[in-house]
Motif scaffolding. Sequence first.
Motif, PDB file in Angstrom:
ATOM      1  N   GLU A  60       0.832  -1.195   0.000  1.00  0.00           N
ATOM      2  CA  GLU A  60       0.000   0.000   0.000  1.00  0.00           C
ATOM      3  C   GLU A  60       0.872   1.252   0.000  1.00  0.00           C
ATOM      4  OE1 GLU A  60      -3.986   1.528   2.414  1.00  0.00           O
ATOM      5  OE2 GLU A  60      -2.863  -0.224   3.084  1.00  0.00           O
ATOM      6  N   LYS A  61       0.569   2.182  -0.861  1.00  0.00           N
ATOM      7  CA  LYS A  61       1.407   3.363  -1.041  1.00  0.00           C
ATOM      8  C   LYS A  61       1.580   4.154   0.247  1.00  0.00           C
ATOM      9  CE  LYS A  61       0.333   4.159  -5.948  1.00  0.00           C
ATOM     10  NZ  LYS A  61      -0.243   5.128  -6.912  1.00  0.00           N
ATOM     11  N   LYS A  62       0.502   4.330   0.983  1.00  0.00           N
ATOM     12  CA  LYS A  62       0.573   5.183   2.170  1.00  0.00           C
ATOM     13  C   LYS A  62       1.473   4.572   3.247  1.00  0.00           C
ATOM     14  CE  LYS A  62      -3.640   3.465   4.460  1.00  0.00           C
ATOM     15  NZ  LYS A  62      -4.977   3.840   4.991  1.00  0.00           N
ATOM     16  N   VAL A  63       1.646   3.253   3.232  1.00  0.00           N
ATOM     17  CA  VAL A  63       2.529   2.601   4.214  1.00  0.00           C
ATOM     18  C   VAL A  63       3.977   2.989   3.948  1.00  0.00           C
ATOM     19  CG1 VAL A  63       3.415   0.394   5.051  1.00  0.00           C
ATOM     20  CG2 VAL A  63       0.963   0.670   4.620  1.00  0.00           C
ATOM     21  N   LEU A  64       4.410   2.869   2.685  1.00  0.00           N
ATOM     22  CA  LEU A  64       5.777   3.246   2.338  1.00  0.00           C
ATOM     23  C   LEU A  64       5.996   4.743   2.534  1.00  0.00           C
ATOM     24  CD1 LEU A  64       8.579   2.567   1.241  1.00  0.00           C
ATOM     25  CD2 LEU A  64       7.664   2.837  -1.079  1.00  0.00           C
ATOM     26  N   ALA A  65       5.016   5.562   2.163  1.00  0.00           N
ATOM     27  CA  ALA A  65       5.139   7.013   2.353  1.00  0.00           C
ATOM     28  C   ALA A  65       5.291   7.357   3.826  1.00  0.00           C
ATOM     29  CB  ALA A  65       3.924   7.720   1.755  1.00  0.00           C
ATOM     30  N   ASP A  66       4.540   6.673   4.676  1.00  0.00           N
ATOM     31  CA  ASP A  66       4.625   6.917   6.111  1.00  0.00           C
ATOM     32  C   ASP A  66       6.004   6.534   6.655  1.00  0.00           C
ATOM     33  OD1 ASP A  66       3.255   7.461   8.775  1.00  0.00           O
ATOM     34  OD2 ASP A  66       3.962   5.417   9.067  1.00  0.00           O
ATOM     35  N   ILE A  67       6.565   5.435   6.166  1.00  0.00           N
ATOM     36  CA  ILE A  67       7.904   5.006   6.609  1.00  0.00           C
ATOM     37  C   ILE A  67       8.952   6.037   6.205  1.00  0.00           C
ATOM     38  CG2 ILE A  67       9.714   3.282   6.254  1.00  0.00           C
ATOM     39  CD1 ILE A  67       7.497   1.178   6.029  1.00  0.00           C
ATOM     40  N   ILE A  68       8.863   6.538   4.976  1.00  0.00           N
ATOM     41  CA  ILE A  68       9.824   7.545   4.514  1.00  0.00           C
ATOM     42  C   ILE A  68       9.724   8.810   5.365  1.00  0.00           C
ATOM     43  CG2 ILE A  68      10.415   9.100   2.603  1.00  0.00           C
ATOM     44  CD1 ILE A  68       9.633   6.814   0.688  1.00  0.00           C
ATOM     45  N   LEU A  69       8.514   9.236   5.658  1.00  0.00           N
ATOM     46  CA  LEU A  69       8.322  10.481   6.393  1.00  0.00           C
ATOM     47  C   LEU A  69       8.638  10.357   7.879  1.00  0.00           C
ATOM     48  CD1 LEU A  69       5.001  11.752   4.773  1.00  0.00           C
ATOM     49  CD2 LEU A  69       7.273  12.781   4.541  1.00  0.00           C
ATOM     50  N   ASN A  70       8.249   9.242   8.490  1.00  0.00           N
ATOM     51  CA  ASN A  70       8.297   9.131   9.946  1.00  0.00           C
ATOM     52  C   ASN A  70       9.287   8.091  10.476  1.00  0.00           C
ATOM     53  OD1 ASN A  70       6.169  11.084  10.365  1.00  0.00           O
ATOM     54  ND2 ASN A  70       4.795   9.530   9.537  1.00  0.00           N
ATOM     55  N   GLY A  71       9.955   7.380   9.560  1.00  0.00           N
ATOM     56  CA  GLY A  71      10.930   6.395  10.009  1.00  0.00           C
ATOM     57  C   GLY A  71      10.274   5.122  10.504  1.00  0.00           C
ATOM     58  N   PRO A 127      15.629   6.497  10.481  1.00  0.00           N
ATOM     59  CA  PRO A 127      15.251   7.855  10.862  1.00  0.00           C
ATOM     60  C   PRO A 127      14.127   8.393   9.995  1.00  0.00           C
ATOM     61  CG  PRO A 127      17.274   7.897   9.596  1.00  0.00           C
ATOM     62  CD  PRO A 127      16.952   6.450   9.844  1.00  0.00           C
ATOM     63  N   ALA A 128      13.501   9.451  10.469  1.00  0.00           N
ATOM     64  CA  ALA A 128      12.446  10.123   9.706  1.00  0.00           C
ATOM     65  C   ALA A 128      13.067  11.047   8.664  1.00  0.00           C
ATOM     66  CB  ALA A 128      11.553  10.915  10.644  1.00  0.00           C
ATOM     67  N   PHE A 129      12.499  11.050   7.465  1.00  0.00           N
ATOM     68  CA  PHE A 129      12.959  11.928   6.385  1.00  0.00           C
ATOM     69  C   PHE A 129      11.906  12.978   6.059  1.00  0.00           C
ATOM     70  CE2 PHE A 129      15.791   8.381   6.013  1.00  0.00           C
ATOM     71  CZ  PHE A 129      16.981   8.928   5.562  1.00  0.00           C
ATOM     72  N   ASN A 130      11.172  13.411   7.096  1.00  0.00           N
ATOM     73  CA  ASN A 130      10.119  14.397   6.851  1.00  0.00           C
ATOM     74  C   ASN A 130      10.660  15.785   6.554  1.00  0.00           C
ATOM     75  OD1 ASN A 130      10.945  15.138   9.424  1.00  0.00           O
ATOM     76  ND2 ASN A 130       9.263  14.021  10.413  1.00  0.00           N
ATOM     77  N   PHE A 131      11.984  15.959   6.629  1.00  0.00           N
ATOM     78  CA  PHE A 131      12.576  17.245   6.258  1.00  0.00           C
ATOM     79  C   PHE A 131      12.658  17.405   4.743  1.00  0.00           C
ATOM     80  CE2 PHE A 131      15.931  14.124   6.593  1.00  0.00           C
ATOM     81  CZ  PHE A 131      16.677  14.335   5.452  1.00  0.00           C
ATOM     82  N   LEU A 132      12.492  16.302   3.998  1.00  0.00           N
ATOM     83  CA  LEU A 132      12.563  16.376   2.539  1.00  0.00           C
ATOM     84  C   LEU A 132      11.357  17.138   1.992  1.00  0.00           C
ATOM     85  CD1 LEU A 132      13.613  12.708   1.662  1.00  0.00           C
ATOM     86  CD2 LEU A 132      15.048  14.746   1.493  1.00  0.00           C
ATOM     87  N   LYS A 133      11.588  17.849   0.903  1.00  0.00           N
ATOM     88  CA  LYS A 133      10.485  18.492   0.200  1.00  0.00           C
ATOM     89  C   LYS A 133       9.593  17.414  -0.411  1.00  0.00           C
ATOM     90  CE  LYS A 133      13.383  22.472  -1.023  1.00  0.00           C
ATOM     91  NZ  LYS A 133      14.015  23.211  -2.137  1.00  0.00           N
ATOM     92  N   ASP A 134       8.345  17.766  -0.688  1.00  0.00           N
ATOM     93  CA  ASP A 134       7.425  16.791  -1.274  1.00  0.00           C
ATOM     94  C   ASP A 134       7.973  16.225  -2.581  1.00  0.00           C
ATOM     95  OD1 ASP A 134       5.420  16.908   0.715  1.00  0.00           O
ATOM     96  OD2 ASP A 134       4.649  18.775  -0.144  1.00  0.00           O
ATOM     97  N   GLU A 135       8.575  17.096  -3.399  1.00  0.00           N
ATOM     98  CA  GLU A 135       9.126  16.639  -4.681  1.00  0.00           C
ATOM     99  C   GLU A 135      10.258  15.632  -4.471  1.00  0.00           C
ATOM    100  OE1 GLU A 135       8.714  19.677  -3.682  1.00  0.00           O
ATOM    101  OE2 GLU A 135       7.416  20.741  -5.092  1.00  0.00           O
ATOM    102  N   GLU A 136      11.090  15.885  -3.454  1.00  0.00           N
ATOM    103  CA  GLU A 136      12.222  14.994  -3.179  1.00  0.00           C
ATOM    104  C   GLU A 136      11.744  13.660  -2.618  1.00  0.00           C
ATOM    105  OE1 GLU A 136      15.420  18.535  -2.063  1.00  0.00           O
ATOM    106  OE2 GLU A 136      14.250  17.552  -0.491  1.00  0.00           O
ATOM    107  N   ALA A 137      10.839  13.714  -1.647  1.00  0.00           N
ATOM    108  CA  ALA A 137      10.320  12.478  -1.055  1.00  0.00           C
ATOM    109  C   ALA A 137       9.583  11.637  -2.085  1.00  0.00           C
ATOM    110  CB  ALA A 137       9.409  12.812   0.120  1.00  0.00           C
ATOM    111  N   THR A 138       8.840  12.301  -2.963  1.00  0.00           N
ATOM    112  CA  THR A 138       8.130  11.582  -4.027  1.00  0.00           C
ATOM    113  C   THR A 138       9.106  10.909  -4.972  1.00  0.00           C
ATOM    114  OG1 THR A 138       6.298  13.159  -3.928  1.00  0.00           O
ATOM    115  CG2 THR A 138       6.471  11.830  -5.916  1.00  0.00           C
ATOM    116  N   ALA A 139      10.205  11.586  -5.296  1.00  0.00           N
ATOM    117  CA  ALA A 139      11.206  11.014  -6.203  1.00  0.00           C
ATOM    118  C   ALA A 139      11.862   9.774  -5.587  1.00  0.00           C
ATOM    119  CB  ALA A 139      12.263  12.061  -6.542  1.00  0.00           C
ATOM    120  N   ILE A 140      12.185   9.829  -4.303  1.00  0.00           N
ATOM    121  CA  ILE A 140      12.750   8.648  -3.634  1.00  0.00           C
ATOM    122  C   ILE A 140      11.727   7.516  -3.622  1.00  0.00           C
ATOM    123  CG2 ILE A 140      13.497   7.729  -1.403  1.00  0.00           C
ATOM    124  CD1 ILE A 140      14.911  10.311  -0.843  1.00  0.00           C
ATOM    125  N   PHE A 141      10.507   7.844  -3.245  1.00  0.00           N
ATOM    126  CA  PHE A 141       9.418   6.854  -3.219  1.00  0.00           C
ATOM    127  C   PHE A 141       9.319   6.125  -4.554  1.00  0.00           C
ATOM    128  CE2 PHE A 141       5.145   5.409  -3.930  1.00  0.00           C
ATOM    129  CZ  PHE A 141       4.632   5.035  -2.696  1.00  0.00           C
TER     130      PHE A 141
END
Length: 513
Positions: A447-458, A474-488
């Motif tokens: 599920e997409k939101k599971v991986l997104a949550d892990i990236i944001l909150n560790g 660690p949490a990567f919530n300091f990333l910009k939305d564009e950056e986090a989306t690209a990693i995802f």
Amino acid sequence: MKHQIVLLLYIYSIITLLSSCNKGNDTILYTIDLGNSKISLSQVAHKLNIPWDLQYDKTNNCIIFSEITGNIKKLDLKTKKISLLKQIPDIFHQRTTGLLGMTLFQPHQQTQYLFISFTTKHNGNIYSNLYRYVYTKNTELKEPKLLLRIPGNTGHNGSRIIIGTDNKVYWATGDAASDNYAQDSTALNGKILRINIDGSIPADNPIAGSYVYAWGFRNIQGLTQAGNNNIYTSEHGDAVEDEINLISPLHNYGWPLIEGRNPPKSNLALSNQRTFSPPIRSWTPVIAPAGLAYYGGSRIPEWRNSLLLTTLKSQSLRILKLSEDGRKVTDESILFKDQLGRLRSVITAPNGDIYFCTSNRDWNPQKGFPKPDDDKIYRLRKTDEVTGSIIRPVKAEQKEAEQNISNYPISGKALYESYCSSCHKPDGKGIPGTFPSLENSTTVKGEKKVLADIILNGLKDKAIKGVKYDTPMPAFNFLKDEEATAIFNYIRTNFNNQSTTISINEFKQTRKN
């Protein structure tokens, strides 16, 4: 007669070849061109078992070094012979635990001591220990004395030690992977501790009856003192802000309420009106700083009044030029990036030579390492000759500008390499039991939101496919939305995952929720 001469010449050539092989450690690998000065890099020891700390013995002109599995060894700098001085009993070694920091105390015509820090495990609990050994003129270690024992963990044990110019022991302790210790001034974890040679509390410590000298640290990996008495540390951040700190008594360096020069993570820090001391240098993406030494000599004038920093993730030696008062880093240059592997400890000798060691056989080897003859100790020495390949330091601003993704179209691969590959590896396979594999991963493909949550909150203290990994993400919530989306999307479409991607708007909504 001619045959005899030919035979003698042949024998002589074999002897010469063997002799050169025996002196192979003195072979110049590189000449570093600093402009006015030139420095040679040579190998002085090899096939070591994860050396962690180097100490120079001024009495015997040798290097004493620790190996993480429990050995203390001596390297004779004249003969290059290595001998075992002591095997420390009851060492608990797992990943980053084991025999770690050391310091030699060699006062004139007085008892000499070697202080060491190592981890033990009793009844399921891990501890960090500070011991003192009598160090004889014949380099024997005897009369062990336990000075302090504090909570430890499978990581974040800090452990660097120095003897200050005030003849006090300074011990850098980690936070033992707990969020509760570093901001508690009554606890001894996440601190710089100041200790008398006999293990007692100095009467002039800033907090009466306490070892605590400064606090608010996560995992200090380097500790040194300059000629003007300034004390500096290098410290691992979480996902952001590896730091160099200038240490002052009673100062709070922020962890876990604040990282680097970023705003506080919550209103708690502001509501309590706490004052935090910012680093004098920090890095994001992180570089995993390790050993730290001060270079105050004039032998290499370009490096006078500089901090020498070894790094693990960026696999480099960094020269951090200080202002005259030592309160600022005014310049930074990089040597040996990705050439020698993970660099762990660095020291300076009285004659101006610099020694540092690799840590390529440890728990987290980088791409292309370890080599068959790892681990090694290297020497840097000023030279008038140019031998081997010529290299030059690279200015940090130039090097880091090449990696600054904000100057280019967003690249998931570049972001992954900057933030994720040192743990999950370039091929996504991770490290069994420590960092989970991303390859054909049900979590990544789920599920997409599971991986997104892990990236944001560790991720911490959770099992994946029945395996509980002992290193939190660690949490990567300091990333910009564009950056986090690209990693995802990079993770979802690589490493044999081939899954659907997420849009920036979808990711923004996940962050909002």
